[in-house]
Design a protein around this motif. Structure first.
Motif, short mmCIF file in Angstrom:
data_model
loop_
_atom_site.label_atom_id
_atom_site.label_comp_id
_atom_site.label_asym_id
_atom_site.label_seq_id
_atom_site.Cartn_x
_atom_site.Cartn_y
_atom_site.Cartn_z
N PRO A 145 22.17 -17.90 16.66
CA PRO A 145 23.02 -18.55 15.65
C PRO A 145 23.15 -20.06 15.88
O PRO A 145 23.33 -20.81 14.92
CB PRO A 145 24.38 -17.85 15.81
CG PRO A 145 24.35 -17.22 17.16
CD PRO A 145 22.92 -16.90 17.46
N VAL A 176 24.05 -10.18 15.89
CA VAL A 176 24.11 -11.59 15.50
C VAL A 176 22.74 -12.11 15.01
O VAL A 176 22.68 -13.05 14.23
CB VAL A 176 24.68 -12.45 16.66
CG1 VAL A 176 23.66 -12.62 17.78
CG2 VAL A 176 25.17 -13.79 16.18
N GLU A 179 22.72 -11.25 11.37
CA GLU A 179 23.60 -12.18 10.65
C GLU A 179 22.91 -13.53 10.49
O GLU A 179 22.99 -14.18 9.45
CB GLU A 179 24.91 -12.37 11.42
CG GLU A 179 25.76 -11.12 11.53
CD GLU A 179 26.93 -11.32 12.49
OE1 GLU A 179 27.60 -12.37 12.41
OE2 GLU A 179 27.18 -10.44 13.32
N SER A 180 22.21 -13.93 11.54
CA SER A 180 21.53 -15.23 11.53
C SER A 180 20.40 -15.25 10.51
O SER A 180 20.23 -16.23 9.77
CB SER A 180 20.97 -15.57 12.92
OG SER A 180 22.02 -15.63 13.85
#
Ligand code: TPP
Ligand code: MG
Length: 351
Positions: A145, A176, A179-180
């Motif tokens: 991220p 994550v 999500e990234s």
């Protein structure tokens, strides 16, 4: 059969040979020799590090990427100093391929104040922003991220710099990362995601963790342009990197490379894992060593012009001398003052 379909079906089959000749036709000999030199430098640095770790001169753990050099070297050829590269625990190649100094890396591993993070970080906390290396952190997926944020910053600054996020197949299992990928795609962030799929997360093979051996499907799920490459083939990595980096740089949003590769050493330090009873197959290791990216390029170059053999050998021995010298110089450097320890954790006390 393409590598991608190969992957989901029979990547580990002993019949899958990736050691065919490289197609060097559209490359200049000069550029190939230079790329080979960088790969040799990274390999020799890591062999030195393995030796020094084994005899206890290096105090902290080291994660070696020998065998995976073509990925970083192929990609870095198309990067600039102003790009923003992030990595994780196995990052020596990513750093050195950008032009970082082996001596500064060695000094870091030796805890000297001249090290890349002033002797405070060791192998898993490296930084060299002047060369575009924004940092490595051992929290698996921790920098992914951050790289997305750095890419977003480049976009907001209206620069055509890109971010690069190197991570492993194990990191792909962290939420994550997904999500990234989603955010990068949604905001059309200029970032190259590079998943080095070396088939292992620590001591677990990908078949014990995922239904499919390839991770590129996650790029598709986020509408991210992607390529799956044989990460032990410099030419293939370069051609994917050239195209995808140009695409991201031109404002088209994120891109994704899955580079299938294999590490020669075990998960951590100089051992090969098999020697400590980890269920990594000795046979697979042998097969993958036959696909070594450095030997493959050397062989292809010599096949093209047998006179290059001597040049390649002298290049290799010159690099070896340079590395031994760099190590000696690093060992002569000073340790940081004890007071610096608190300074770098809490910041400087204001008077
Ligand atoms: C959040 C987090 N979970 C677990 C670990 C322990 N750990 C360190 S490296 C690693 C494996 C990572 O595998 P991969 O991302 O494929 O990278 P590779 O080691 O293969 O280069 C694990 C589980 C960690 N450092 N951080
Ligand atoms: Mg892995």
């Amino acid at each position: 059969m393409t590598l991608e379909s190969d992957l989901s079906q029979s990547l580990l089959s002993k019949t899958v040979h990736l050691d065919a000749n490289l197609d060097l036709r559209s490359h200049s000999i000069e550029s190939l020799l230079n790329q080979l030199k960088i790969m040799q430098l990274i390999r020799n640095c890591e062999i030195k590090i393995a030796e020094m770790r084994k005899i206890g001169i290096i105090g902290g753990p080291v994660h070696l990427g020998a065998g995976q050099e073509a990925v970083a070297v192929g990609i870095s050829r198309f990067l600039r100093k102003t790009d923003r590269v992030f990595s994780a625990h196995r990052s020596h190649a990513h750093l050195l391929a950008l032009g970082a100094s082996p001596k500064a890396l060695f000094a870091e591993l030796l805890g000297r104040s001249t090290g890349l993070t002033k002797g405070m970080g060791g192998s898993m906390h490296l930084w060299d922003q002047p060369n575009g290396f924004y940092g490595s952190v051992p929290i698996v997926a921790g920098t992914v991220p951050l790289a997305v944020g750095a890419g977003l910053a480049a976009k907001m600054q209206i620069k055509d710099d890109i971010a690069v996020s190197y991570f492993g197949d194990g990191a792909m299992e962290e939420g994550v990362v997904h999500e990234s990928l989603n955010l990068a795609s949604h905001l059309a962030i200029p970032i190259l995601f590079v998943c080095e799929n070396n088939l292992f997360s620590s001591h677990m093979h990908i078949s014990q963790r995922q239904p499919i051996h390839s991770v590129a499907r996650f790029a598709d799920a986020n509408k991210i342009r992607k390529k799956v490459v044989d990460g032990n083939n410099l030419i293939e990595v370069e051609s994917a990197a050239e195209e995808l980096i140009a695409y991201a740089r031109s404002g088209n949003g994120p891109v994704f490379i899955e580079a299938v590769t294999y590490r020669h050493f075990g998960h951590v330090d100089w051992r090969d894992d098999i020697d400590v009873g980890v269920s990594r197959s000795a046979e697979d290791l042998e097969v993958w060593k036959l696909r070594d990216p450095i030997t493959r390029l050397e062989k292809a170059l010599i096949l093209l012009d047998p006179k290059l053999k001597n040049l390649i050998e002298s290049q290799s021995s010159q690099i070896n001398d340079e590395i031994n010298n760099a190590w000696k110089l690093a060992e002569m450097d000073q340790f940081p003052e004890p007071s610096f320890l608190l300074e770098s954790v809490y910041g400087k006390e204001s008077k």
